[in-house]
Motif scaffolding. Structure first.
Motif, PDB file in Angstrom:
ATOM      1  N   VAL A  24     -11.426   0.981   3.000  1.00 11.94           N
ATOM      2  CA  VAL A  24     -12.616   2.029   2.433  1.00 11.94           C
ATOM      3  C   VAL A  24     -13.677   0.807   1.827  1.00 11.94           C
ATOM      4  CG1 VAL A  24     -10.888   3.892   1.813  1.00 11.94           C
ATOM      5  CG2 VAL A  24     -11.270   2.024   0.347  1.00 11.94           C
ATOM      6  N   ALA A  81     -13.532   2.301  -3.653  1.00 12.19           N
ATOM      7  CA  ALA A  81     -12.529   1.889  -4.329  1.00 12.19           C
ATOM      8  C   ALA A  81     -12.910   1.740  -5.852  1.00 12.19           C
ATOM      9  CB  ALA A  81     -11.976   0.709  -3.839  1.00 12.19           C
ATOM     10  N   THR A 124     -13.416   5.233  -7.232  1.00 17.92           N
ATOM     11  CA  THR A 124     -12.035   5.870  -7.350  1.00 17.92           C
ATOM     12  C   THR A 124     -11.429   5.547  -8.516  1.00 17.92           C
ATOM     13  OG1 THR A 124     -11.870   6.041  -5.066  1.00 17.92           O
ATOM     14  CG2 THR A 124      -9.754   6.368  -6.467  1.00 17.92           C
ATOM     15  N   TRP A 125     -11.209   4.318  -9.075  1.00 19.11           N
ATOM     16  CA  TRP A 125     -10.722   3.570 -10.290  1.00 19.11           C
ATOM     17  C   TRP A 125     -11.352   4.486 -11.393  1.00 19.11           C
ATOM     18  CZ3 TRP A 125     -11.852   1.093 -14.545  1.00 19.11           C
ATOM     19  CH2 TRP A 125     -10.888   0.684 -15.290  1.00 19.11           C
ATOM     20  N   VAL A 144      -7.064  10.711  -1.594  1.00 14.14           N
ATOM     21  CA  VAL A 144      -7.185   9.023  -1.740  1.00 14.14           C
ATOM     22  C   VAL A 144      -5.853   8.402  -1.810  1.00 14.14           C
ATOM     23  CG1 VAL A 144      -7.730   7.306  -3.348  1.00 14.14           C
ATOM     24  CG2 VAL A 144      -9.197   9.040  -3.239  1.00 14.14           C
ATOM     25  N   LEU A 196      -2.857   3.791  -9.317  1.00 13.00           N
ATOM     26  CA  LEU A 196      -4.047   3.720  -8.916  1.00 13.00           C
ATOM     27  C   LEU A 196      -4.592   2.272  -9.408  1.00 13.00           C
ATOM     28  CD1 LEU A 196      -6.722   4.479  -7.649  1.00 13.00           C
ATOM     29  CD2 LEU A 196      -7.362   5.620  -9.389  1.00 13.00           C
ATOM     30  N   ALA A 246       0.824  -1.223  -0.029  1.00 20.80           N
ATOM     31  CA  ALA A 246       0.072  -0.233  -0.091  1.00 20.80           C
ATOM     32  C   ALA A 246       0.938   1.204  -0.063  1.00 20.80           C
ATOM     33  CB  ALA A 246      -0.943  -0.084   1.233  1.00 20.80           C
ATOM     34  N   THR A 303      -5.384  -0.560  -6.822  1.00 14.70           N
ATOM     35  CA  THR A 303      -6.765  -1.273  -6.685  1.00 14.70           C
ATOM     36  C   THR A 303      -6.688  -2.851  -6.690  1.00 14.70           C
ATOM     37  OG1 THR A 303      -7.738   0.784  -8.039  1.00 14.70           O
ATOM     38  CG2 THR A 303      -8.938  -1.475  -7.827  1.00 14.70           C
ATOM     39  N   GLY A 327      -4.839   5.737   1.206  1.00 15.98           N
ATOM     40  CA  GLY A 327      -4.098   4.427   0.848  1.00 15.98           C
ATOM     41  C   GLY A 327      -2.919   4.082   1.503  1.00 15.98           C
ATOM     42  N   ARG A 365     -15.957  -1.138  -0.752  1.00 12.35           N
ATOM     43  CA  ARG A 365     -15.594  -1.400  -2.163  1.00 12.35           C
ATOM     44  C   ARG A 365     -16.177  -0.576  -3.266  1.00 12.35           C
ATOM     45  NH1 ARG A 365     -14.570  -6.911  -3.415  1.00 12.35           N
ATOM     46  NH2 ARG A 365     -15.630  -6.522  -5.498  1.00 12.35           N
ATOM     47  N   TYR A 393       0.528   3.456  -3.670  1.00 14.75           N
ATOM     48  CA  TYR A 393       0.019   4.828  -3.278  1.00 14.75           C
ATOM     49  C   TYR A 393       0.934   5.943  -2.928  1.00 14.75           C
ATOM     50  CZ  TYR A 393      -4.782   2.624  -2.725  1.00 14.75           C
ATOM     51  OH  TYR A 393      -5.730   2.156  -2.968  1.00 14.75           O
ATOM     52  N   ARG A 420      -6.794  -3.248  -2.687  1.00 21.33           N
ATOM     53  CA  ARG A 420      -8.048  -3.365  -2.485  1.00 21.33           C
ATOM     54  C   ARG A 420      -8.498  -4.660  -3.081  1.00 21.33           C
ATOM     55  NH1 ARG A 420      -8.074   0.422   1.284  1.00 21.33           N
ATOM     56  NH2 ARG A 420      -7.417   2.264   0.512  1.00 21.33           N
TER      57      ARG A 420
END
Length: 214
Positions: A112, A117, A120-121, A102, A163, A21, A167, A106, A114, A25, A171
């Motif tokens: 966070v 996430a 955000t993507w 974000v 990102l 992470a 993800t 991260g 789902r 990030y 994530r």
């Protein structure tokens, strides 16, 4: 004669510092911060041109490398509301501020939902598509390049790469994306990302090379 082969699917989570992470990030944070800085500069130049239309900006080098030519085009203010038009740079400041936030969340390994996430993507994808549309308009329609716009385009590209990596690796989305995890586990993403950035640079040099180096 036929035989049945057992196919072993590697669904292990991604391990190692490159998939962590803090690293994924962190790359996103740096890219987003650069994009945010470029957006602030573009916003300041937009205000300068609004106050002094005859002024020459510091990045006005020639007819091709010209921030003024891009800033004074209709593509620089495509959002219109209430009879007013709003410079793209102002929306860039808002969007990149969100991406910086974000990235910090991260790096702090804050869990966070789902849906957050995923949104955000898709937000990163929309920002990338928008940056590339502006880039294509600048190069092929306006036929002028703005150094700060190019900085924003390249940083948005790296931002989206980081990102996407985060993800999948952090994530764990999509949940059953075995192929995507293999893509990152084998380091294929590094080759594709470098090729992507180099291709953009080569395109700029091939199309505008003579004017850039004149």
């Amino acid at each position: 004669m036929t035989s049945t082969e057992n196919v072993i699917i590697d669904e292990r989570p991604l391990r190692g510092w490159r998939h962590s992470a803090w690293w994924t990030y962190l790359v996103m944070l740096v890219a987003s911060a650069v994009a945010l800085g470029a957006s602030f500069v573009l916003a300041a130049e937009t205000l300068q041109l609004a106050r002094h239309p005859e002024s020459v900006l510091g990045c006005d080098v020639n007819s091709v490398v010209s921030c003024s030519a891009v800033a004074q085009s209709w593509q620089a203010e495509i959002i219109k509301f209430g009879g007013l038009s709003y410079p793209n740079a102002f929306f860039g400041i808002a969007a990149e501020s969100v991406f910086v936030t974000v990235a910090v969340i991260g790096m702090a390994k804050v869990a966070v939902p789902r849906w957050f996430a995923v949104c955000t993507w898709f937000g990163g994808l929309a920002a990338l598509a928008y940056a590339y549309w502006l880039f294509s308009q600048s190069m092929f329609v306006i036929q002028a390049l703005c150094p700060w716009c190019l900085t924003l385009m390249f940083s948005t590209t790296i931002q989206f790469m980081a990102l996407s990596h985060a993800t999948v690796a952090v994530r764990n989305l999509p949940a059953k994306a075995t192929g995507l995890r293999t893509y990152y586990r084998l380091g294929i993403d590094l080759m594709i990302d470098v090729l992507w950035v180099v291709t953009l640079a080569v395109l700029i040099i091939v199309v505008e090379g003579p004017a850039l180096f004149a």
